[in-house]
Design an enzyme around this catalytic site. Structure first.
Site, short mmCIF file in Angstrom:
data_model
loop_
_atom_site.label_atom_id
_atom_site.label_comp_id
_atom_site.label_asym_id
_atom_site.label_seq_id
_atom_site.Cartn_x
_atom_site.Cartn_y
_atom_site.Cartn_z
N CYS A 2 0.86 -1.19 0.00
CA CYS A 2 0.00 0.00 0.00
C CYS A 2 0.88 1.23 0.00
O CYS A 2 2.10 1.13 0.08
CB CYS A 2 -0.87 -0.01 1.25
SG CYS A 2 -1.74 -1.55 1.50
N ARG A 27 1.28 1.97 -5.93
CA ARG A 27 1.56 0.96 -4.93
C ARG A 27 0.31 0.18 -4.53
O ARG A 27 0.42 -0.84 -3.84
CB ARG A 27 2.16 1.59 -3.67
CG ARG A 27 3.44 2.38 -3.91
CD ARG A 27 3.89 3.04 -2.62
NE ARG A 27 4.21 2.03 -1.65
CZ ARG A 27 5.42 1.48 -1.52
NH1 ARG A 27 6.39 1.87 -2.32
NH2 ARG A 27 5.65 0.57 -0.63
N TRP A 76 -3.73 -1.81 -1.26
CA TRP A 76 -3.71 -3.02 -2.07
C TRP A 76 -4.13 -4.13 -1.11
O TRP A 76 -3.35 -4.56 -0.26
CB TRP A 76 -2.31 -3.30 -2.62
CG TRP A 76 -2.31 -4.36 -3.67
CD1 TRP A 76 -2.45 -4.20 -5.02
CD2 TRP A 76 -2.16 -5.77 -3.46
NE1 TRP A 76 -2.41 -5.43 -5.64
CE2 TRP A 76 -2.23 -6.40 -4.72
CE3 TRP A 76 -1.98 -6.57 -2.33
CZ2 TRP A 76 -2.13 -7.78 -4.87
CZ3 TRP A 76 -1.88 -7.95 -2.48
CH2 TRP A 76 -1.96 -8.53 -3.75
N ASN A 102 0.97 -0.41 6.07
CA ASN A 102 1.40 -1.17 4.88
C ASN A 102 2.13 -2.40 5.39
O ASN A 102 3.13 -2.28 6.10
CB ASN A 102 2.34 -0.30 4.04
CG ASN A 102 2.95 -1.09 2.89
OD1 ASN A 102 2.39 -2.09 2.46
ND2 ASN A 102 4.12 -0.68 2.44
N GLY A 103 1.63 -3.58 5.07
CA GLY A 103 2.26 -4.82 5.57
C GLY A 103 1.19 -5.83 5.95
O GLY A 103 0.01 -5.66 5.60
N GLU A 483 9.31 -12.80 -20.50
CA GLU A 483 9.02 -11.41 -20.15
C GLU A 483 7.90 -10.84 -21.03
O GLU A 483 7.01 -10.14 -20.55
CB GLU A 483 10.30 -10.56 -20.27
CG GLU A 483 10.14 -9.09 -19.96
CD GLU A 483 9.60 -8.78 -18.58
OE1 GLU A 483 9.18 -7.63 -18.37
OE2 GLU A 483 9.52 -9.70 -17.73
N LYS A 487 4.41 -9.33 -19.59
CA LYS A 487 3.91 -7.98 -19.88
C LYS A 487 2.47 -8.04 -20.39
O LYS A 487 1.61 -7.29 -19.97
CB LYS A 487 4.81 -7.27 -20.91
CG LYS A 487 6.19 -6.90 -20.36
CD LYS A 487 6.20 -5.74 -19.42
CE LYS A 487 6.07 -6.14 -17.98
NZ LYS A 487 7.23 -6.57 -17.26
N GLU A 490 0.06 -9.06 -17.57
CA GLU A 490 -0.08 -8.04 -16.52
C GLU A 490 -1.06 -6.93 -16.88
O GLU A 490 -1.84 -6.50 -16.06
CB GLU A 490 1.27 -7.36 -16.28
CG GLU A 490 2.24 -8.07 -15.42
CD GLU A 490 3.40 -7.15 -15.10
OE1 GLU A 490 3.34 -6.49 -14.08
OE2 GLU A 490 4.34 -7.09 -15.92
N HIS A 506 6.95 -30.77 -26.67
CA HIS A 506 6.72 -31.71 -25.56
C HIS A 506 5.40 -31.41 -24.84
O HIS A 506 5.21 -31.79 -23.69
CB HIS A 506 7.90 -31.64 -24.57
CG HIS A 506 9.21 -31.94 -25.23
ND1 HIS A 506 9.58 -33.21 -25.64
CD2 HIS A 506 10.23 -31.11 -25.59
CE1 HIS A 506 10.77 -33.16 -26.21
NE2 HIS A 506 11.19 -31.90 -26.20
N LYS A 605 3.01 -1.99 -7.73
CA LYS A 605 4.38 -1.87 -8.21
C LYS A 605 5.41 -2.56 -7.34
O LYS A 605 6.34 -3.20 -7.83
CB LYS A 605 4.73 -0.38 -8.32
CG LYS A 605 6.11 -0.10 -8.84
CD LYS A 605 6.22 -0.50 -10.28
CE LYS A 605 7.60 -0.38 -10.86
NZ LYS A 605 7.73 -1.02 -12.14
C1 AGP Z 1 6.78 -6.62 -13.47
O1 AGP Z 1 6.23 -5.88 -14.48
C2 AGP Z 1 6.00 -6.67 -12.24
N1 AGP Z 1 5.70 -5.39 -11.76
C3 AGP Z 1 6.56 -7.58 -11.17
O2 AGP Z 1 6.65 -8.87 -11.68
C4 AGP Z 1 7.93 -7.16 -10.63
O3 AGP Z 1 8.91 -7.39 -11.58
C5 AGP Z 1 8.24 -7.98 -9.38
O4 AGP Z 1 7.26 -7.70 -8.42
C6 AGP Z 1 9.62 -7.68 -8.83
O5 AGP Z 1 9.71 -6.35 -8.45
P1 AGP Z 1 11.13 -5.73 -8.08
O6 AGP Z 1 11.99 -5.76 -9.29
O7 AGP Z 1 10.81 -4.34 -7.63
O8 AGP Z 1 11.69 -6.56 -6.97
#
Ligand code: AGP
Length: 610
Positions: A2, A27, A76, A102-103, A483, A487, A490, A506, A605
């Site tokens: 958060c 966040r 979040w 936050n936590g 990757e 993307k 996500e 396979h 994020k």
């Molecule tokens: C990637 O687009 C995501 N936001 C997520 O997978 C991110 O890479 C992951 O949470 C790791 O974050 P960091 O690099 O800040 O540790």
């Protein structure tokens, strides 16, 4: 995961808190709220709702709140659905104490039962609410003493801020596991999960350590530990400016950050290439040449996109330095028995530097005797501060939840490390010099790759309604395929899988038909011909193919439906270029599907909880 922000000073707190929340929305953005003390009413004023910060701004505009001290939160959800009731701040029975957090409070159920037993009325489904009642229950005079007493009962992680109607002007802040910093202004003080929330007002920040309790009043602040012993923390200066966290005319932060990559790659390289010596200079490693020479194996720990960068890094380090590299999901690695093998270097890769799983994996490795270094973007973040040394990406703040520029800069940083380790282990001067030159050419090549955007946009039109995607590659291109798939998942919510191209036969080849687009990452390298055979296998089953390949490659006409040609570079560096069209493809498909590109659902994020 958060965002929390707080203010105490001479100005009206509400507009400052709301503006700070808007900057922290990446966040978490499923509900928001604020609490003010000492305004036109004796006591506490709380406003909160389910939904975005913009809704809260509207609510406060409709029903203004005044006060010079307050706390705010954008959420979040981890415990309890994103409803108005579960939104923060949470209050005690008498509504004299308000708290944002936050936590995760891991023993919340036990605490809740004990508090209800003691007569407290808890009205939400959250773990956080127990904290407000624990503080209410604490037998002590000052708010900070009550917070310290309450936290003795708590298992879990927190970055929290508390205000009380009985002590207007005071904010008590505590940290264990989740990032919190203080902002030092002129006759005013701020609290925030990260500097972007307060950069408009001050660049002077104090990063709190685990176990710190800070007490803020308009006249000053002090920090103590859980025994109330005074702690001294440095005041740091935030390097980047407001422009870096503004959209700058782009429709989305993700597109802005994709287009920043020529500059961000250049920043990661700046001052680190030694052309004459065919080597790299990485002063931040804090490792003497002897210590570097003693490294026998490398363990990379990371999550998400950073884990994909780690996979690319493995190829490059093994190729240049002939050192064995294993790449571990941090969330798995932290709970596996640590082998404590001599000569192990653990590399924690994290854009935010706050990802809980990566941080704990790094701590576990260190406890088992490994050297630990960080490859991190956010200066002053926990991983950066706890690692023995490392490499800062200098890619500037990454606001878009979907990581883009950090990925390419992480690969550049790993390549610089591989070059340094390689030159120490017999890599020739010529190869080193050639690679240094190739690295220096990258910003220009990235710029040329971005020129593919109109072609990518047209391909996105073709596939915006697809329900599934398969991304395929070999060697350094396999992690790029992973990757690309991440993307797309996500931000467009289309199911997508990345797979080693040879693995397809396979199993996943069963998925191939005209409705399953297959994206091949196929630069002209030593496995290119093998990838072409895999393309033929897809073609033979009616699959539609998009290929990312190298400029001038006329061979794929008739084999693939669409191709995107990136400039040629050293095979080991191709991932930095081939990833970009995949970032753009995901972006444009998501935009066409009307998705909230910068605030994709269910994501945030920085993942600061387990
Ligand atoms: C990637 O687009 C995501 N936001 C997520 O997978 C991110 O890479 C992951 O949470 C790791 O974050 P960091 O690099 O800040 O540790």
């Amino acid at each position: 995961m958060c965002g929390i922000v707080g203010y105490t000073g001479h100005r009206d707190a509400a507009p400052l808190l709301l503006e700070g929340l808007q900057r922290l929305e990446y966040r978490g953005y499923d509900s928001a709220g604020l609490a003010l003390v000492g305004g036109n009413r004796d006591g506490l004023v709380v406003r909160k709702l389910a939904g975005r910060v913009a809704g809260l701004v509207g609510q406060v505009a409709g029903e203004p709140v005044v006060g010079n001290t307050g706390i705010a939160h954008t959420r979040w959800a981890t415990h309890g659905a994103p409803t108005q009731g579960n939104a923060h701040p949470h209050v005690d029975c008498d509504r004299r104490i308000a708290l944002v957090h936050n936590g995760i409070i891991e023993n919340a159920d036990v605490l809740r039962a004990a508090l209800e037993q003691a007569g407290h009325r808890l009205t939400t489904e959250t773990d956080t609410e127990t904290l407000a009642h624990l503080i209410e229950d604490a037998k002590a005079d000052s708010l900070e003493e009550r917070v310290i007493a309450a936290l003795e009962h708590v298992d879990g992680t927190y970055g929290l801020a508390v205000v009380s109607a009985d002590e207007p002007g005071k904010i008590v802040v505590a940290r264990r596991g989740s990032p919190v910093l203080l902002g030092i202004g002129n006759g005013e003080l701020f609290v925030a999960s990260d500097a972007s929330a307060i950069l408009e007002h001050t660049r002077s920040v104090v990063y709190l350590n685990d176990g710190d309790i800070a007490v803020l009043t308009p006249t000053g602040y002090h920090i103590v530990d859980s025994e109330s012993h005074v702690q001294v923390r440095a005041v740091d200066d935030v390097a980047w400016d407001l422009e870096a966290i503004e959209l700058g005319g782009y429709p989305h932060f993700m597109l802005k950050e994709i287009c920043e990559q020529p500059e961000t790659v250049r920043s990661t390289l700046r001052g680190r290439l030694l052309f004459e010596q065919g080597c790299a200079r990485l002063n931040g490693l804090n490792l003497a040449p002897q210590a570097l020479a003693e490294i026998r194996r490398i363990v990379i720990v990371a999550c998400g996109t950073s884990w994909h960068a780690g996979l690319v890094g493995r190829h490059i380090i093994e190729a240049l330095a002939r050192l064995p590299v294993v790449v571990e999901y941090a969330s798995e690695y932290r709970y596996r028995p640590q082998l404590g093998l001599p000569g192990t270097l653990t590399l924690a890769i994290s854009q935010s530097g706050e990802t809980a799983d990566t941080l704990e994996a790094m701590r576990a490795a260190r406890a088992a005797g490994s050297r630990v270094l960080g490859i991190v973007n956010v200066v002053g973040s926990t991983i950066a501060r706890e690692a023995e040394g490392g490499i800062y990406l200098h890619a500037g703040p990454e606001i878009g939840v979907a990581s883009t520029k950090a990925f390419t800069s992480q690969i550049v940083a790993l390549t610089l490390l591989a070059l340094l380790l390689g030159r120490q282990r017999g890599l020739s001067l010529e190869v080193g010099q050639d690679l240094a030159c190739r690295l220096a050419q990258l910003p220009g090549l990235v710029d040329r790759t971005l020129a593919l955007e109109p072609q990518v946009k047209a391909i996105a039109q073709e596939f915006a309604d697809a329900r599934n995607f398969l991304y395929l590659g070999r060697g350094v291109s396999f992690p790029v395929a992973l990757e690309g798939a991440l993307k797309l998942k996500e931000i467009s919510y289309i199911h997508a899988e990345g797979y080693p191209a040879a693995e397809m036969k396979h199993g996943p080849i069963a998925l191939i038909d005209a409705d399953m687009p297959a994206v091949f990452v196929a630069p002209r390298d030593d496995v290119y011909q093998k990838v072409v055979s895999n393309m033929q296998e897809v073609k033979a089953r009616g699959g539609r193919i998009v290929a990312v390949t190298t400029e001038g490659n006329g061979e794929l006409r008739g084999v693939v439906d669409y191709q995107l040609q990136v400039p040629a570079t050293a095979p080991l560096l191709s991932a930095i270029l081939t990833a970009i069209p995949l970032q753009l493809l995901a972006y444009h498909i998501a935009v066409l599907r009307g998705c909230d590109v910068d605030r994709p659902r269910n994501l945030a994020k920085s993942v600061t909880v387990e």
